[in-house]
Write a protein that holds these residues in place. Structure first.
Motif, PDB file in Angstrom:
ATOM      1  N   ASP A 107       0.835  -1.206   0.000  1.00 57.03           N
ATOM      2  CA  ASP A 107       0.000   0.000   0.000  1.00 57.03           C
ATOM      3  C   ASP A 107       0.869   1.255   0.000  1.00 57.03           C
ATOM      4  O   ASP A 107       1.548   1.543   0.978  1.00 57.03           O
ATOM      5  N   VAL A 108       0.797   1.982  -1.098  1.00 59.80           N
ATOM      6  CA  VAL A 108       1.608   3.194  -1.257  1.00 59.80           C
ATOM      7  C   VAL A 108       0.700   4.416  -1.067  1.00 59.80           C
ATOM      8  O   VAL A 108      -0.249   4.606  -1.826  1.00 59.80           O
ATOM      9  N   MET A 109       0.996   5.219  -0.056  1.00 58.02           N
ATOM     10  CA  MET A 109       0.141   6.378   0.266  1.00 58.02           C
ATOM     11  C   MET A 109       1.002   7.638   0.349  1.00 58.02           C
ATOM     12  O   MET A 109       2.114   7.592   0.878  1.00 58.02           O
ATOM     13  N   ASP A 110       0.447   8.747  -0.156  1.00 55.86           N
ATOM     14  CA  ASP A 110       1.263   9.960  -0.333  1.00 55.86           C
ATOM     15  C   ASP A 110       0.902  11.130   0.580  1.00 55.86           C
ATOM     16  O   ASP A 110       1.486  12.209   0.459  1.00 55.86           O
ATOM     17  N   GLY A 111      -0.104  10.958   1.445  1.00 53.87           N
ATOM     18  CA  GLY A 111      -0.503  12.090   2.293  1.00 53.87           C
ATOM     19  C   GLY A 111      -1.315  13.155   1.557  1.00 53.87           C
ATOM     20  O   GLY A 111      -1.620  14.202   2.135  1.00 53.87           O
ATOM     21  N   HIS A 112      -1.669  12.902   0.297  1.00 54.36           N
ATOM     22  CA  HIS A 112      -2.491  13.839  -0.487  1.00 54.36           C
ATOM     23  C   HIS A 112      -3.765  13.150  -0.988  1.00 54.36           C
ATOM     24  O   HIS A 112      -4.857  13.557  -0.637  1.00 54.36           O
ATOM     25  N   PHE A 113      -3.566  12.093  -1.783  1.00 53.87           N
ATOM     26  CA  PHE A 113      -4.750  11.350  -2.254  1.00 53.87           C
ATOM     27  C   PHE A 113      -5.465  10.701  -1.066  1.00 53.87           C
ATOM     28  O   PHE A 113      -6.693  10.599  -1.036  1.00 53.87           O
ATOM     29  N   VAL A 114      -4.666  10.253  -0.114  1.00 51.61           N
ATOM     30  CA  VAL A 114      -5.187   9.716   1.159  1.00 51.61           C
ATOM     31  C   VAL A 114      -4.428  10.419   2.289  1.00 51.61           C
ATOM     32  O   VAL A 114      -3.326  10.915   2.069  1.00 51.61           O
ATOM     33  N   PRO A 115      -4.990  10.444   3.498  1.00 52.45           N
ATOM     34  CA  PRO A 115      -4.349  11.232   4.562  1.00 52.45           C
ATOM     35  C   PRO A 115      -3.051  10.634   5.118  1.00 52.45           C
ATOM     36  O   PRO A 115      -2.293  11.343   5.782  1.00 52.45           O
ATOM     37  N   ASN A 116      -2.792   9.388   4.843  1.00 53.51           N
ATOM     38  CA  ASN A 116      -1.653   8.692   5.439  1.00 53.51           C
ATOM     39  C   ASN A 116      -0.440   8.701   4.494  1.00 53.51           C
ATOM     40  O   ASN A 116      -0.598   8.851   3.285  1.00 53.51           O
ATOM     41  N   ILE A 117       0.754   8.498   5.054  1.00 57.83           N
ATOM     42  CA  ILE A 117       1.973   8.374   4.246  1.00 57.83           C
ATOM     43  C   ILE A 117       2.602   7.017   4.569  1.00 57.83           C
ATOM     44  O   ILE A 117       2.744   6.675   5.743  1.00 57.83           O
ATOM     45  N   THR A 118       2.952   6.247   3.542  1.00 52.90           N
ATOM     46  CA  THR A 118       3.552   4.931   3.831  1.00 52.90           C
ATOM     47  C   THR A 118       4.884   4.765   3.127  1.00 52.90           C
ATOM     48  O   THR A 118       5.878   5.347   3.572  1.00 52.90           O
ATOM     49  N   ILE A 119       4.900   4.004   2.040  1.00 56.99           N
ATOM     50  CA  ILE A 119       6.201   3.590   1.507  1.00 56.99           C
ATOM     51  C   ILE A 119       6.362   3.958   0.038  1.00 56.99           C
ATOM     52  O   ILE A 119       5.388   4.208  -0.655  1.00 56.99           O
ATOM     53  N   GLY A 120       7.633   3.978  -0.392  1.00 54.78           N
ATOM     54  CA  GLY A 120       7.937   4.353  -1.768  1.00 54.78           C
ATOM     55  C   GLY A 120       8.676   3.242  -2.501  1.00 54.78           C
ATOM     56  O   GLY A 120       8.836   2.133  -1.973  1.00 54.78           O
ATOM     57  N   PRO A 121       9.164   3.540  -3.703  1.00 56.77           N
ATOM     58  CA  PRO A 121       9.810   2.520  -4.531  1.00 56.77           C
ATOM     59  C   PRO A 121      11.041   1.879  -3.885  1.00 56.77           C
ATOM     60  O   PRO A 121      11.348   0.716  -4.174  1.00 56.77           O
ATOM     61  N   LEU A 122      11.734   2.601  -3.013  1.00 58.79           N
ATOM     62  CA  LEU A 122      12.928   2.038  -2.355  1.00 58.79           C
ATOM     63  C   LEU A 122      12.603   0.768  -1.574  1.00 58.79           C
ATOM     64  O   LEU A 122      13.383  -0.180  -1.549  1.00 58.79           O
ATOM     65  N   ILE A 123      11.433   0.783  -0.929  1.00 59.53           N
ATOM     66  CA  ILE A 123      11.036  -0.383  -0.127  1.00 59.53           C
ATOM     67  C   ILE A 123      10.666  -1.548  -1.058  1.00 59.53           C
ATOM     68  O   ILE A 123      11.014  -2.695  -0.798  1.00 59.53           O
ATOM     69  N   VAL A 124       9.982  -1.230  -2.156  1.00 59.51           N
ATOM     70  CA  VAL A 124       9.637  -2.282  -3.129  1.00 59.51           C
ATOM     71  C   VAL A 124      10.932  -2.926  -3.640  1.00 59.51           C
ATOM     72  O   VAL A 124      11.050  -4.155  -3.735  1.00 59.51           O
ATOM     73  N   ASP A 125      11.920  -2.093  -3.912  1.00 58.45           N
ATOM     74  CA  ASP A 125      13.218  -2.573  -4.388  1.00 58.45           C
ATOM     75  C   ASP A 125      13.886  -3.495  -3.356  1.00 58.45           C
ATOM     76  O   ASP A 125      14.504  -4.498  -3.713  1.00 58.45           O
ATOM     77  N   SER A 126      13.728  -3.189  -2.072  1.00 58.41           N
ATOM     78  CA  SER A 126      14.331  -4.023  -1.018  1.00 58.41           C
ATOM     79  C   SER A 126      13.593  -5.337  -0.842  1.00 58.41           C
ATOM     80  O   SER A 126      14.184  -6.347  -0.488  1.00 58.41           O
ATOM     81  N   ILE A 127      12.280  -5.301  -1.064  1.00 59.05           N
ATOM     82  CA  ILE A 127      11.475  -6.517  -0.889  1.00 59.05           C
ATOM     83  C   ILE A 127      11.714  -7.487  -2.059  1.00 59.05           C
ATOM     84  O   ILE A 127      11.686  -8.696  -1.885  1.00 59.05           O
ATOM     85  N   ARG A 128      11.940  -6.912  -3.243  1.00 53.81           N
ATOM     86  CA  ARG A 128      11.992  -7.733  -4.477  1.00 53.81           C
ATOM     87  C   ARG A 128      12.866  -8.993  -4.359  1.00 53.81           C
ATOM     88  O   ARG A 128      12.423 -10.092  -4.709  1.00 53.81           O
ATOM     89  N   PRO A 129      14.110  -8.873  -3.843  1.00 45.62           N
ATOM     90  CA  PRO A 129      14.946 -10.091  -3.814  1.00 45.62           C
ATOM     91  C   PRO A 129      14.537 -11.124  -2.771  1.00 45.62           C
ATOM     92  O   PRO A 129      15.002 -12.257  -2.831  1.00 45.62           O
TER      93      PRO A 129
END
Ligand SMILES: O=C(CO)[C@@H](O)[C@H](O)COP(=O)(O)O
Ligand SMILES: [Co+2]
Length: 214
Positions: free
Chosen positions: A34-56
């Motif tokens: 779940d990627v949240m930006d604090g604009h479209f939804v009120p919460n902020i979560t994670i970005g592409p860096l985390i996806v990159d870390s999970i991938r392997p």
């Protein structure tokens, strides 16, 4: 068989790798991010860096749910980080067809999401272009909310159009999914169930996943 996609939003981020392995061993089909930006939804979560870390650390498909404004700006980064499916909100995409084609141009599966108050008719023209339709059964932004029952007829409606038009996209449901509500969704035509708190708040993740699948 119904697929289950644990949402890592409800996991312990201090040991994210172990949490993902645990649900993978418990029979998860996708990892929902779940990627949240604090604009479209009120919460902020994670970005592409985390996806990159999970991938392997997992071979499971990474199902990336973008709850962000202007998703076109970030699709390349999420695709290159190793997403297998990227879903964008109809409500955030004034040029939805272009955004769906942009996702596909990176060789990634493309999905469209609608909020509980958005009519299914608004995504009917794009159904033939998507690999997945995600129906929100909570207002996006937070885990642990209650399932909104009035969305269930929309699942049936999308399933009906899928059959009538001979299409093969998956129908995914997200928000407040637990063993009891899971059944309503699958009976209405859902193929993939996202669940965060109902899985990560339980000690035995396999048991939790099995309960949702059944
Ligand atoms: O996209 C979202 C919330 O915006 C979801 O993926 C939630 O993370 C699901 O959490 P539960 O309702 O299952 O706790
Ligand atoms: Co989600």
């Amino acid at each position: 068989m119904t697929k289950v996609a644990p949402s890592i939003l409800a996991s312990d981020f201090a040991k994210l790798g172990e949490e993902i392995k645990d649900v993978e061993n418990g029979g998860a089909d996708y990892i929902h991010i779940d990627v949240m930006d604090g604009h479209f939804v009120p919460n902020i979560t994670i970005g592409p860096l985390i996806v990159d870390s999970i991938r392997p650390i997992t071979d499971l498909p990474l199902d990336v749910h973008l709850m962000i404004e202007n998703p076109d700006q970030y699709i390349e980064a999420f695709a290159k980080a190793g997403s297998d499916i990227i879903t964008v909100h109809q409500e955030a995409c004034p040029h939805l067809h272009r955004t769906i084609q942009l996702i596909k141009s990176y060789g990634v599966k493309a999905g469209v999401v609608i909020n509980p108050a958005t009519p299914a008719e608004l995504i009917r023209p794009i159904l033939k272009d998507v690999d997945l339709v995600l129906l929100m059964t909570v207002n996006p932004g937070f885990g642990g909310q209650s399932f909104i029952h009035s969305v269930v007829p929309k699942i049936s409606q999308i399933d009906k159009w899928r059959k009538e038009e001979g299409l093969t996209f998956e129908i995914e449901v997200d928000g407040g999914v637990k063993a009891q509500t899971a059944r309503l969704c699958t009976e209405a035509g859902a193929d993939v169930l996202v669940a965060g708190s109902a899985i990560f708040n339980q000690e035995d993740r396999k048991e939790a996943i099995d309960a949702i699948r059944q």
